[in-house]
Design an enzyme around this catalytic site. Sequence first.
Site, PDB file in Angstrom:
ATOM      1  N   GLY A 171      -2.314   0.483  -6.355  1.00 46.24           N
ATOM      2  CA  GLY A 171      -3.584   0.294  -5.515  1.00 46.24           C
ATOM      3  C   GLY A 171      -4.482   0.834  -5.607  1.00 46.24           C
ATOM      4  O   GLY A 171      -5.413  -0.624  -4.558  1.00 46.24           O
TER       5      GLY A 171
ATOM      6  N   THR B  59       1.234  -5.136  -9.227  1.00 45.77           N
ATOM      7  CA  THR B  59       2.067  -3.705  -8.737  1.00 45.77           C
ATOM      8  C   THR B  59       0.839  -2.724  -9.834  1.00 45.77           C
ATOM      9  O   THR B  59       0.122  -3.594 -10.448  1.00 45.77           O
ATOM     10  CB  THR B  59       2.822  -4.004  -9.836  1.00 45.77           C
ATOM     11  N   GLY B  60       1.335  -1.821  -9.753  1.00 47.34           N
ATOM     12  CA  GLY B  60       0.294  -0.469 -10.409  1.00 47.34           C
ATOM     13  C   GLY B  60      -0.439  -0.350  -9.730  1.00 47.34           C
ATOM     14  O   GLY B  60      -0.241   0.420  -8.019  1.00 47.34           O
TER      15      GLY B  60
ATOM     16  N   GLY C 117      -1.372   1.403  -0.207  1.00 47.90           N
ATOM     17  CA  GLY C 117      -1.725   1.269  -1.123  1.00 47.90           C
ATOM     18  C   GLY C 117      -2.015  -0.895  -1.183  1.00 47.90           C
ATOM     19  O   GLY C 117      -2.393  -0.697  -0.134  1.00 47.90           O
TER      20      GLY C 117
ATOM     21  N   ARG D 298      -0.042   7.436   2.983  1.00 53.00           N
ATOM     22  CA  ARG D 298      -0.748   6.269   2.280  1.00 53.00           C
ATOM     23  C   ARG D 298      -0.470   5.319   2.118  1.00 53.00           C
ATOM     24  O   ARG D 298       0.471   5.470   2.535  1.00 53.00           O
ATOM     25  CB  ARG D 298      -0.805   6.982   0.889  1.00 53.00           C
TER      26      ARG D 298
ATOM     27  N   THR E  23       5.933  -2.109  -7.390  1.00 49.65           N
ATOM     28  CA  THR E  23       5.745  -2.978  -6.548  1.00 49.65           C
ATOM     29  C   THR E  23       7.059  -4.194  -6.727  1.00 49.65           C
ATOM     30  O   THR E  23       6.755  -4.561  -7.914  1.00 49.65           O
ATOM     31  CB  THR E  23       4.711  -3.326  -5.652  1.00 49.65           C
TER      32      THR E  23
END
Length: 319
Positions: free
Chosen positions: A204, A201-202, A180, A178, A150
């Site tokens: 979610g 970021t990562g 996040g 989906r 992200t």
Amino acid sequence: MYGIIATWRMALEGISKADSMLKNNESAANSIEEAIKAVENFEYYKSVGYGGLPNEEMEVELDAAFMDGDTLEFGCVGGVKDFANPVSIARSLMHYDANNFLVGQGAEKYASRHGFERKTMLTDRAKIHYHNRIKEITNTELKPYSGHDTVGMVCLDTAGHMTCATSTSGLFMKHPGRLGDSPVCGSGFYVDSFVGGASATGLGEDVMKGCVSYEIVRLMKEGMHPQQACEKAVHDFDLELKRRRGKAGDMSLIAMNNKGEWGCATNIEGFSFVVATEKQAPTVYLVNHDKDGKCTFEVASKEWMDNYMALRTAPLVRK
């Protein structure tokens, strides 16, 4: 003082544009929107906007958010197809008293009614990534979801106003529909002009379990420097997830307070971020972290920067 900070090297061009705007006393709102749009519009960044990687049905679904730190108003969209700049749609939703978070067809109908640009967001390059991943899943142990970056930003302008914004195509090969953390207030982003802001970021699904962006802002409100707040929030929640579930997904957070001080923490290798302030030209940093959650930064070398762009723009061959 002004400043802007963002997740990942891909934000550099956008941050450079925002830096020029902020120098000329442009608002945090306009500066951050233009910075995010620069990432959304560049087709070689395959996790955001045009060229973003598709879901398991080869459809690009985009999520974005925008928040005003003065009023705490926010706007969010999720699962948007075929619109060019979801961050701008999110920003426009911020000004209503209700209906601030729209998803799927509802978000698309709103965007169409309000004249936002329609655009086919699935590129030929993304199609090749998709078909190659299908083959990799069949032949290896590679998880279909590998890849989720992200772009998240926090911005402070010379008048002391702060904003936060995010944009992403989400998990590669995700289930249709989906969502996040990126469009979820308090998880993927949060900003308060009296304190500061943070963005994530990562993975979610794990960031949302801890509302990590809000937690960082809360810690800054208690007096922590952004770096301390990021390290504590990320490390503590990483440990908590491992204690309860035996594992923790990727989590990387950036933050800036209302003084222009900044911080970053991660639980992965290879994370990068970009920062610019009144005293510092736009700079890309690489992050290292230890077992105690302490993070150190080094300025990305010219070699690293050249390799980064060469890798992302290299020709693709369908396997």
